[in-house]
Design a protein around this motif. Structure first.
Motif, PDB file in Angstrom:
ATOM      1  N   ARG A   1      -4.607   3.165  -2.706  1.00  0.00           N
ATOM      2  CA  ARG A   1      -4.201   2.243  -1.807  1.00  0.00           C
ATOM      3  C   ARG A   1      -4.833   1.740  -1.581  1.00  0.00           C
ATOM      4  O   ARG A   1      -4.913   0.528  -1.594  1.00  0.00           O
ATOM      5  CB  ARG A   1      -4.328   3.353  -0.200  1.00  0.00           C
ATOM      6  N   LEU A   2      -6.428   1.923  -2.058  1.00  0.00           N
ATOM      7  CA  LEU A   2      -7.739   1.017  -1.768  1.00  0.00           C
ATOM      8  C   LEU A   2      -7.241  -0.732  -2.935  1.00  0.00           C
ATOM      9  O   LEU A   2      -7.571  -1.701  -2.379  1.00  0.00           O
ATOM     10  CB  LEU A   2      -8.518   1.117  -2.230  1.00  0.00           C
TER      11      LEU A   2
ATOM     12  N   TYR B   1      -4.852  -2.918  -1.286  1.00  0.00           N
ATOM     13  CA  TYR B   1      -5.067  -3.696  -0.236  1.00  0.00           C
ATOM     14  C   TYR B   1      -6.166  -4.648  -1.467  1.00  0.00           C
ATOM     15  O   TYR B   1      -5.680  -5.789  -0.463  1.00  0.00           O
ATOM     16  CB  TYR B   1      -5.704  -2.587   0.830  1.00  0.00           C
TER      17      TYR B   1
ATOM     18  N   GLN C   1     -10.157   2.336   2.833  1.00  0.00           N
ATOM     19  CA  GLN C   1      -8.801   2.969   2.304  1.00  0.00           C
ATOM     20  C   GLN C   1      -9.730   4.795   2.204  1.00  0.00           C
ATOM     21  O   GLN C   1     -10.773   4.373   1.531  1.00  0.00           O
ATOM     22  CB  GLN C   1      -8.203   2.872   0.970  1.00  0.00           C
ATOM     23  N   THR C   2      -9.071   6.364   1.638  1.00  0.00           N
ATOM     24  CA  THR C   2      -9.485   7.000   1.497  1.00  0.00           C
ATOM     25  C   THR C   2      -9.221   7.270   0.293  1.00  0.00           C
ATOM     26  O   THR C   2      -9.153   8.322  -0.506  1.00  0.00           O
ATOM     27  CB  THR C   2      -9.032   8.230   2.140  1.00  0.00           C
ATOM     28  N   ASP C   3      -7.319   6.712  -0.661  1.00  0.00           N
ATOM     29  CA  ASP C   3      -6.737   7.239  -1.890  1.00  0.00           C
ATOM     30  C   ASP C   3      -7.021   6.065  -2.459  1.00  0.00           C
ATOM     31  O   ASP C   3      -6.721   4.758  -1.943  1.00  0.00           O
ATOM     32  CB  ASP C   3      -5.056   6.761  -0.787  1.00  0.00           C
TER      33      ASP C   3
ATOM     34  N   PRO D   1       0.412  -0.850  -0.202  1.00  0.00           N
ATOM     35  CA  PRO D   1       0.111  -0.325  -0.201  1.00  0.00           C
ATOM     36  C   PRO D   1       0.646   1.238   0.046  1.00  0.00           C
ATOM     37  O   PRO D   1       0.538   2.238  -0.094  1.00  0.00           O
ATOM     38  CB  PRO D   1      -0.948   0.037   1.462  1.00  0.00           C
TER      39      PRO D   1
END
Lengths: 670, 317
Positions: A304-305, A308, A299-301, A236
């Motif tokens: 990154r989401l 993961y 996640q908020t990005d 991430p």
């Protein structure tokens, strides 16, 4: 093979060399916009050729050649068998889409140094080909390390930013911990007379202890690259740092080279397996899967989401591999083949839809310069092409029929449902728990993907500038559409794909899924037609048939009057885009239900605050439980070692002298 | 041979599409009676759907093509689902195309499109509904799959027709695991069909809505299709429950004479089931939204326990 002159192995090698040449060309070109773009398009052609060549080689007997390179007396051995060929197909297909997209993406000035990026990009592709073709430990390690280093440079393409540099450093550290484990694994595996060719390793005798040690080292080593828990921490960080096509390559293809390595060592080089390996892999896979999907949900990005979500998918593949080992150890080769085919199918699927989604995020970032989900929204209007492609990717990754993600999950569930036939009662008891974990993760994955798609592409734009976002250019569309087509075709014709994958299972296990899949093309019937069957083509035809019939009926029977108006929303007049669910809001229920998994820092306002502020940070617990203590430990050790360092030459001479004396004493008394 | 089967398939799907609003009407009528109301009559859902078809569609300004396509897709998924479930006969030529797992996938496809459509207009309630609907689904779907796996393990098949044929022949065999499965299934069915105690189909109180919030922006023919699909979904769930846990009376392949009995048996079971649903809804209160996960986790654990029971007590080695 029908015609004599065509041999896939030199052809694959040629494509790798071609990519290297493209990279060098890219370095030597002047800062000229058009020429640089053509290189990526040319690379895409190589990818397509590689996929076709490797698909051709899937059913063939293994071929091997030696290259007169490498150390004296230790030439590079290359070999192409069905396992390598399958992963080359995966590489080729993903690269075709990604390189086409890159043609439109890497325009001048998009990274710190475009020419170097072009070099690294194509070297990365070539290194992955060599990893898949290597037939001795030396060649494998050289290719593996080149791949790690080049990808490190790609991650840090934008090295102007400190956070990108530190993400790259984390990746490099974890990659090298993994590489050390792989090196040790090869050390354990070596054949008689210290032979390090894979052929010698295959024929070596090992005690169960050493075989298990080798397997566990491989699990750690390749796990560091693939992102098995707890070695997932770099994913991430590194994926968002890299340019999107590179994220797509890393997530879509590079993680699969780790799966390839695990299969190569776990099934090919270690011909005798033990049930405990299967259980370890299964448990680790399921834990990784659940962990990945829960973190993806909060996640908020957007990158990154997706990172993961890659951890989740890799966990699924590992669980399937573990199940395959369990079946194989208990002499149930047909079921082992089923589980292995599910794993390989999912590898292919993930390579296709994850590349697609990363490219879509790339297009979004290109158009909006935003990565944070809190500043996106409503992009389906200005970017219909990207939104359409991402919709297919979203449905595929959520595991919905009739797309490809469903097929592999379906096959894996079938394999799980057959596991009550295992003779070991304790293993049988694992089935409900494992199945429950699997279906839970799959359902939460659908939640995650609705969040991803809904927040980025649907609703109202959360920033005014988003209304003027531009859609992807022609090259980018071509790349996206190529991957969309792959996802759809792999979903609609799973039997064709499975026939190819079956060669791999036959190669590794001695027998494949048998004629259960080969006889018909319409229905997938993994064991027998009575047991289970699934036909995506019929499902799609059914849905489309009903939809068009209903549409026509409604059209003919009723008027089609439509009026545009402001949304109703229970009559609330003052709507703003800030009133929609944010990414945090969408993840909140998951955060609340699975709270023990997360480390949540909340900053709550008090009722008397003049300017109340609420902030919540969700972090990875493992980071605090495992990584930071490890860092402190290493720092302390390093502190002790530092005491030896004085910077005076006489002290260093004393050390050398003392070491020499100690060694002499040691030899004397042995 | 095949044309006959295709005909039975087509007839069954048509039967389901036609009967579905009636089943919903029956549940509503029973509820009205239990609440000492006269009720609108069992044919009310038909009148509602017909009225909605005639009305014009009011679309939100920012609604995209997705929003307009979703009602058709959802309806299509539900009709297809009725084609897989053996309601009257197990002779379904379409059944090999999709087994129980694919059935769950189809239902998930419909739900995800519904949630995406709810987020499409970018309203506060729409996205809230989408989030809640997906939350309920994220916990109900695994429970549903686990429920389906128990009869699959007993019948050694995931094909619904095979399962039903196997279970219908085992009158004597007692499967305690099926009891767990049945309880879990009922809980999932309540949640997935937006019934009390998880959701309230009659609510228009904004803050408690789940399913209603997702379809808030729909109107006219779109809403008609969604309402119809919703009725179909209830019927699909009811018939799955009947097929799995009360399979007696369903006509088997080639037994055309059994068809009238099958129709009567199905109608009787639906009447009883609908009344039971109305009673359940009348005697229970709606749960707070964050109690819903506990409710569904219970269903999930029931299903897992049932599977363990099956493996421990009903030895299938």
């Amino acid at each position: 093979m029908s015609f004599v002159s065509f041999s896939p192995l030199p052809c694959a090698l040629g494509i790798a060399v071609y990519w290297i040449a493209l990279g060098i060309l890219g370095l030597t070109q002047r800062a000229d916009r058009e020429a640089g773009r053509i290189l990526y398009a040319a690379g895409a052609a190589g990818g397509l050729l590689l996929a076709v060549t490797a698909a051709w080689a899937l059913g063939d007997a293994p071929t091997a050649i030696q290259l007169p390179l490498g150390l004296p007396g230790l030439p590079f051995h290359l070999r192409l068998d069905s396992l390598s060929a399958f992963f080359l197909v995966l590489l080729g297909l993903a690269v075709t889409g990604i390189s086409l997209f890159s043609t439109g993406y890497f325009i001048s000035g998009s990274t710190t140094n475009d020419r170097v990026t072009c070099l690294h990009y194509h070297f990365f592709l070539a290194a992955m080909v060599f990893v898949l073709l290597a037939d001795d430990a030396y060649m494998f390690m050289v290719a593996w390390e080149s791949m790690a280093l080049v990808s490190y440079f790609l991650v840090t393409s934008d090295h102007r930013f400190a956070e990108i540099r530190s993400a790259g450093f984390l990746y490099l550290v974890v990659a090298h911990v993994g590489a050390m484990a792989i090196l040790l694994c090869f050390g354990v595996l070596h054949g008689p007379d210290g032979g390090y060719t894979f052929e010698a390793m295959r024929n070596a005798d090992r005690t169960p202890f050493w075989a298990t040690t080798a397997f566990l080292l491989a699990l750690v080593g390749f796990g560091a690259k693939a992102g098995f828990l707890p070695l997932h921490a770099w994913l991430p960080e590194a994926h968002p740092a890299a340019p999107s096509p590179v994220s797509a390559l890393m997530s879509g293809v590079m993680l699969k080279t780790a799966i390839y390595g695990l299969l190569r060592i776990g099934f090919d080089l270690l011909p005798i397996q033990y049930a405990s390996w299967g259980v370890i892999a299964l448990a680790l896979g399921l834990v990784t899967m659940l962990y990945g999907v829960l973190f993806a949900a909060v996640q908020t990005d957007m990158k990154r989401l997706l990172a993961y979500s890659s951890i989740e998918n890799i966990g699924l593949v590992l669980a399937a591999i573990g199940l395959a080992i369990v079946f194989r150890v208990h002499a149930m080769p047909a079921l082992a083949a089923l589980a292995l085919c599910a794993a390989l199918f999912h590898c292919l699927n993930h390579a296709l839809f994850k590349s697609l989604l990363f490219l879509a995020t790339g297009a979004v970032m290109h158009a909006t310069s935003q990565r944070s989900l809190g500043r996106l929204g409503g992009l389906i209007h200005p970017m219909p092409w990207v939104a359409g492609a991402a919709l297919v990717g979203t449905l595929a990754i959520a595991g919905l029929p009739p797309l490809n993600g469903f097929v592999s999950e379906w096959l894996l569930l079938q394999a799980f449902l057959l596991s009550p036939e295992l003779p070991d009662p304790y293993l049988r008891m694992l089935v409900p728990v494992a199945t429950a974990a699997l279906v839970l993760a799959a359902a939460v994955a659908a939640y995650v993907m609705v969040k991803f798609y809904g927040v980025v592409f649907l609703g109202q734009p959360r920033e005014p500038s988003l209304r003027y976002a531009h859609d992807a250019d022609v090259w980018q569309r071509a790349g996206l559409l190529f991957l969309v087509a792959c996802c759809v075709l792999a979903g609609l014709f799973p039997v064709t794909v499975l026939n190819g994958i079956d060669h791999v299972a036959t190669g590794l296990l001695g027998r494949g899924m048998g004629d259960a899949v080969g006889r018909q093309w319409l229905h997938v019937t993994p064991v027998s037609a009575e047991r289970a069957s699934y036909s995506p083509l019929l499902v799609l035809a059914g849905i489309l048939g009903v939809v068009s019939a209903v549409f026509l009926y409604v059209r003919v029977r009723y008027h089609m009057r439509t009026r545009r108006a402001p949304p109703w929303d229970c009559g609330f007049p003052a709507q703003t885009s800030r009133m929609q669910d944010t990414a945090e809001g969408f993840g909140q229920p998951i955060k609340q239900i699975f709270e023990p998994f997360f480390r949540i820092e909340r900053e709550m306002p008090s009722p008397f605050d003049g300017a109340p502020r609420y902030r919540a940070r969700t972090e990875d617990k493992l980071w605090y439980v495992l990584y930071l203590p490890l860092v402190r430990f290493v720092e302390r050790i390093a502190g002790w070692v530092a005491r030896l360092q004085h910077g005076r030459i006489q002290w260093y001479l004393v050390y050398s002298f003392a070491t020499l004396l100690a060694l002499l004493v040691l030899i004397r008394f042995q | 041979m095949l044309p006959q089967y295709a005909l039975s398939q087509l007839l069954e799907a048509l039967f389901a599409v036609v009967v579905a609003p009636l089943a919903l009407g029956w549940v509503n009528q029973c509820r009205a009676w239990l609440q000492n109301r006269r009720g609108p009559g069992v044919t009310q859902p038909y009148r509602v759907i017909a009225k909605l078809f005639r009305k014009e569609v009011v679309l939100a300004h920012q609604a995209s093509f997705l929003f307009r396509a979703v009602p058709y897709v959802v309806f299509g998924c539900m009709v297809l689902a009725t084609g897989i479930v053996p309601m009257l006969a197990t002779a379904l030529p379409f059944a090999p195309a999709a087994d129980v797992i694919a059935l769950v996938g189809l239902l998930a496809l419909a739900r995800i499109f519904m949630a995406l459509a709810a987020m499409d207009t970018g309203t506060a309630f729409g996205s809230l509904g989408a989030r809640r609907e997906m939350l309920v689904a994220a916990l109900a779907e695994p429970a549903l799959l686990m429920v389906f796996f128990m009869p699959s393990l007993i019948a050694r098949s995931t094909s619904l027709t095979t399962i039903v044929e196997t279970l219908a022949h085992q009158r004597v065999a007692v499967h305690p695991s099926l009891a767990f499965a049945a309880v879990a299934f009922v809980m999932v069915m309540l949640a997935e069909n937006a019934r009390i105690p998880v959701d309230n189909p009659g609510t228009h109180l904004e803050l408690t809505m789940i399913h209603e919030a997702t379809i808030l922006e729909y109107s006219g023919r779109h809403l008609a299709l969604i309402e119809w699909a919703h009725a179909l979904k209830l019927l699909v769930y009811a018939t799955i429950g009947i097929a799995l846990f009360l399979p007696w009376g369903i006509a088997e392949a080639g037994h055309w004479a059994g068809l009238p009995t099958a129709v009567l048996a199905l109608v009787a079971k639906l009447l009883v089931g609908g009344a039971a649903l109305a009673v359940t809804e009348t005697v229970s209160a709606k749960l707070r939204i964050f109690r819903a996960p506990e409710f569904l986790a219970t269903a999930f654990l029931m299903a897992v326990l049932g599977m363990l029971t099956h493996l421990l007590l009903e030895g299938t080695a």
